[in-house]
Write an enzyme that holds these catalytic residues in place. Structure first.
Site, short mmCIF file in Angstrom:
data_model
loop_
_atom_site.label_atom_id
_atom_site.label_comp_id
_atom_site.label_asym_id
_atom_site.label_seq_id
_atom_site.Cartn_x
_atom_site.Cartn_y
_atom_site.Cartn_z
N ASP A 1 0.84 -1.22 0.00
CA ASP A 1 0.00 0.00 0.00
C ASP A 1 0.86 1.26 0.00
OD1 ASP A 1 -2.36 -1.50 0.21
OD2 ASP A 1 -2.01 -1.73 2.36
N ASN B 1 -4.72 8.57 1.49
CA ASN B 1 -5.22 7.96 2.72
C ASN B 1 -5.83 9.01 3.66
OD1 ASN B 1 -4.86 5.26 2.39
ND2 ASN B 1 -3.04 5.08 3.67
N1 NAD Z 1 -1.89 3.20 14.01
C1 NAD Z 1 -1.94 2.99 12.71
O1 NAD Z 1 -2.64 2.13 12.20
C2 NAD Z 1 -1.12 3.85 11.82
C3 NAD Z 1 -0.21 4.76 12.35
C4 NAD Z 1 0.50 5.54 11.46
C5 NAD Z 1 0.29 5.44 10.07
N2 NAD Z 1 -0.60 4.53 9.62
C6 NAD Z 1 -0.88 4.41 8.20
O2 NAD Z 1 0.24 4.21 7.42
C7 NAD Z 1 0.05 4.90 6.23
C8 NAD Z 1 1.32 5.09 5.54
O3 NAD Z 1 1.65 3.85 4.99
P1 NAD Z 1 3.14 3.45 4.67
O4 NAD Z 1 3.10 2.14 3.97
O5 NAD Z 1 3.81 4.61 4.04
O6 NAD Z 1 3.70 3.28 6.11
P2 NAD Z 1 4.14 1.95 6.86
O7 NAD Z 1 5.23 1.28 6.09
O8 NAD Z 1 4.37 2.34 8.29
O9 NAD Z 1 2.84 1.01 6.74
C9 NAD Z 1 1.68 1.24 7.44
C10 NAD Z 1 0.72 0.10 7.23
O10 NAD Z 1 -0.54 0.64 6.86
C11 NAD Z 1 -1.02 -0.11 5.78
N3 NAD Z 1 -1.84 0.72 4.95
C12 NAD Z 1 -1.50 1.85 4.33
N4 NAD Z 1 -2.52 2.31 3.65
C13 NAD Z 1 -3.53 1.45 3.84
C14 NAD Z 1 -4.86 1.38 3.38
N5 NAD Z 1 -5.38 2.34 2.63
N6 NAD Z 1 -5.63 0.34 3.76
C15 NAD Z 1 -5.13 -0.62 4.56
N7 NAD Z 1 -3.90 -0.61 5.02
C16 NAD Z 1 -3.10 0.42 4.68
C17 NAD Z 1 0.18 -0.61 5.05
O11 NAD Z 1 -0.15 -1.77 4.31
C18 NAD Z 1 1.12 -0.88 6.15
O12 NAD Z 1 0.96 -2.18 6.63
C19 NAD Z 1 -0.61 6.17 6.64
O13 NAD Z 1 -1.30 6.78 5.59
C20 NAD Z 1 -1.50 5.69 7.74
O14 NAD Z 1 -2.79 5.41 7.25
C21 NAD Z 1 -1.29 3.75 10.46
N1 ATP Z 2 9.31 4.20 -4.78
C1 ATP Z 2 9.45 4.52 -3.49
N2 ATP Z 2 10.33 5.47 -3.12
C2 ATP Z 2 10.47 5.79 -1.83
N3 ATP Z 2 9.79 5.22 -0.83
C3 ATP Z 2 8.89 4.30 -1.15
C4 ATP Z 2 8.65 3.89 -2.52
N4 ATP Z 2 7.71 2.93 -2.53
C5 ATP Z 2 7.35 2.75 -1.24
N5 ATP Z 2 8.04 3.57 -0.43
C6 ATP Z 2 7.91 3.63 1.04
O1 ATP Z 2 8.32 2.39 1.56
C7 ATP Z 2 7.50 2.07 2.66
C8 ATP Z 2 7.03 0.63 2.56
O2 ATP Z 2 6.34 0.45 1.35
P1 ATP Z 2 5.13 -0.56 1.21
O3 ATP Z 2 4.04 -0.18 2.15
O4 ATP Z 2 4.78 -0.64 -0.20
O5 ATP Z 2 5.79 -1.90 1.67
P2 ATP Z 2 5.30 -2.87 2.79
O6 ATP Z 2 5.34 -2.13 4.07
O7 ATP Z 2 6.11 -4.09 2.66
O8 ATP Z 2 3.83 -3.17 2.31
P3 ATP Z 2 2.52 -3.55 3.13
O9 ATP Z 2 2.81 -3.40 4.59
O10 ATP Z 2 1.50 -2.60 2.67
O11 ATP Z 2 2.27 -4.93 2.70
C9 ATP Z 2 6.38 3.09 2.72
O12 ATP Z 2 6.63 3.97 3.76
C10 ATP Z 2 6.47 3.83 1.42
O13 ATP Z 2 6.18 5.20 1.53
#
Ligand code: NAD
Ligand code: ATP
Length: 526
Positions: A297, A367
């Site tokens: 995501d 989001n």
């Molecule tokens: N307490 C919490 O649940 C919490 C706290 C901080 C941020 N977040 C979420 O993390 C997002 C940023 O994601 P990231 O991947 O850059 O950070 P990250 O790597 O910390 O991942 C956060 C988790 O949120 C999940 N996630 C993100 N968007 C989602 C969606 N629309 N529906 C379901 N799951 C989703 C991702 O799969 C990941 O497992 C923020 O937009 C926020 O929504 C959640």
């Molecule tokens: N192309 C990119 N350049 C820089 N940062 C990135 C890029 N793609 C993803 N990221 C960052 O890397 C982090 C992890 O990415 P992503 O959520 O896709 O992986 P994941 O945590 O393994 O997936 P998930 O938990 O949703 O299964 C996120 O914070 C996202 O913002």
């Protein structure tokens, strides 16, 4: 004395009951009369249309006989129904009956005289509004001017009115619904989703409909975005770039970091394109037909954040995408189902700004935007407004303004509802509110939410956008948030609803519970 009073009040109650019954009788008679009149008009319109068709055969005599007969039948039917109605009506108001009879007689005699020439009726001095409507309806198939509802007979205003006035009828108040926008230059893109037929409101189109994307010309250029620091993603990326170029003859763009990785792998990848600076990124949407994300995501959020305006369709691939060739084949061929994910446009307005338009660079979030207490140990104190209405004051850890796509992310963790991503709206979800009754809200899509740090706040607040780009909000600063005009189109695996349900089942294990065992007490044992 008391006995007389009791008797008198009993009598009054009886009179009141009788009056109420009479009023109810009148109302139901009016409703029934209106309904029959409507049916009568529909039938009449149909007859006029049929008559026009038949007149093409030049068989006027036969047509006239047929017309008169069917009109008489209709009128008799209507009279049969109207008579009992008119009886009740009379209880209420004698004058209604006179108008109805006059009206019926006029219609009846007009039909009997074979008054079936639309043009003549239209130009007649004594034309009724009813006839006008009939003509309009038969000529255009729909209303020309505004939206009309059923017609009802009007009470005669005074007995001294002329015959023409007496026979006038009145429609139910007509009305028009129109979208309200923020002025002509408002940044809200609207389109009609409501249609009107004879005053009945029906939604013709809803934004939550499944949308299908069909290519009108073959896609030429693909942008691949990958999650960093993942070996499996890097392997998948190499295979995909090769296949897209060699088999599909497509131009491939990647991020500068990925280009370096690819060229390090093999000098054959020199055809892969990239960009040098941010200004080139802002033009990407004009070159790229399709965006492919390899990651989770977070990578989709990253992809969306690169497009500050229109976004090309995004095809998200998770890491275990063994069948990427079949999947991409069908995407490139089309048509594909897509979900239009709404984004929020967020602007920070500083206390020192002269007006609301003097803002810093806006943020687009897929989001959510979060306003929290950051490192401060004090409660946040946030004043919230929806358009110009005060909503509440958030005292707690903060507030999340989320899209429906983001409803399964941070907002969910803070107790917000999960909402289908095609539902347009803004989720208003508090984070750990210090109050027992602060339930989350869902606001409609057209509003602008304003979050303000009041001057009496003990500490500043922090805004973050999709979990990134933190901004300090000092006392007097505000954050404005409204629906952005550029959604993020994402390709579905099946369709929007199926994908949403699968993601909450598989990703979040929603309502996962061990099935209850078969043995145990049953209803019949009770
Ligand atoms: N307490 C919490 O649940 C919490 C706290 C901080 C941020 N977040 C979420 O993390 C997002 C940023 O994601 P990231 O991947 O850059 O950070 P990250 O790597 O910390 O991942 C956060 C988790 O949120 C999940 N996630 C993100 N968007 C989602 C969606 N629309 N529906 C379901 N799951 C989703 C991702 O799969 C990941 O497992 C923020 O937009 C926020 O929504 C959640
Ligand atoms: N192309 C990119 N350049 C820089 N940062 C990135 C890029 N793609 C993803 N990221 C960052 O890397 C982090 C992890 O990415 P992503 O959520 O896709 O992986 P994941 O945590 O393994 O997936 P998930 O938990 O949703 O299964 C996120 O914070 C996202 O913002």
């Amino acid at each position: 004395m008391d006995e007389h009073l009791i008797e008198f009040s009993e009598a009054l109650r009886t009179v009141a009951k009788a009056l109420r019954r009479a009023a109810e009788g009148k109302a139901s008679a009016q409703a029934e009369a209106a309904e029959w009149k409507r049916r009568y008009e529909l039938e009449r319109t149909r007859n006029i249309q049929m008559e026009r068709k038949v007149s093409g055969n030049n068989n006027c005599e036969m047509l006239q006989h047929w017309w008169i007969r069917s009109s008489l039948d209709n009128a008799m039917d209507m009279l049969r129904i109207m008579l009992p109605c008119l009886f009740f009506w009379e209880v209420g108001k004698e004058q209604n009956k006179r108008i109805a009879e006059a009206r019926m007689a006029e219609q009846f005699s007009a039909e009997k005289n074979g008054d079936i020439d639309c043009e003549r009726v239209k130009n007649s001095d004594n034309q009724s509004m009813l006839q006008n409507e009939s003509n309009e309806y038969s000529e255009t198939g729909c209303m020309k001017h505004g939206i009309w509802s059923h017609e009802v007979l009007r009470d005669r205003e005074s007995d001294s009115n002329s015959n023409a006035d007496r026979n006038k009828i009145m429609r139910k108040a007509s009305f028009k619904l129109s979208w309200w926008c923020n002025g002509e230059n408002g940044d809200q893109h609207k389109h009609d989703i409501v249609s009107f037929e004879r005053g009945n409101i029906t939604t013709a189109e809803r934004s939550s409909k499944q949308i299908s994307l069909k290519w009108e010309s073959d896609p030429q250029t693909v942008l691949i975005l990958t999650k960093p620091n993942s070996v499996s993603v890097r392997i998948l990326c190499v295979q995909m770039v090769r296949w897209l170029r060699e088999r599909k003859k497509l131009n491939v763009y990647v991020e500068p970091r990925v280009k370096v990785e690819l060229v390090a792998e093999s000098s054959n990848f020199s055809y892969v394109q990239t960009w040098k600076d941010d200004s080139e990124i802002s033009h990407l949407h004009m070159k790229v037909d399709l965006v492919i994300t390899l990651g989770g995501d977070g990578t989709v959020l990253w992809a969306a954040s690169m497009f500050k305006g229109p976004v090309p369709p995004i095809v998200p691939f998770s890491l275990d995408s063994e069948h990427f060739k079949d999947c991409l084949d069908s995407v490139l061929r089309g048509p594909i189902s897509i979900t239009l994910r709404h984004r929020l446009l967020c602007r920070v307005v500083r206390d020192a700004a002269k007006n609301e338009y003097e803002t810093e660079e806006p943020f687009l979030v897929l989001n959510e935007v979060t306003i929290d207490r950051g490192i401060s140990s004090y409660l946040t104190n946030l004043e919230c407004y929806c358009d110009n209405s005060f909503v509440t004051c958030v005292q707690g850890d903060g507030l999340i303004l989320s899209t429906t796509s983001g409803s399964t992310a941070y907002s969910l963790a803070a107790g917000g509802s999960m909402v289908h991503p095609q539902v347009p709206g803004i989720l208003f979800t508090p984070i750990c509110p210090h109050s027992l009754s602060f339930r989350p809200l869902i606001l409609p899509e057209h509003v602008t939410v304003r979050i303000m740090v009041p001057f009496n706040s003990r500490s500043p607040a922090w805004a973050s956008f999709d979990g990134k780009d933190r901004k300090l909000l000092a006392a007097g600063d505000a954050l404005l948030c409204s629906m952005a005009p550029w959604p993020v189109p994402t390709a579905c695996q099946v369709d929007s609803t199926n994908d949403f349900l699968r993601s909450i089942h598989d990703g979040l294990h929603w309502n996962l519970r061990k099935t209850q065992s078969f043995d145990g007490p049953r209803d019949r044992d009770l």
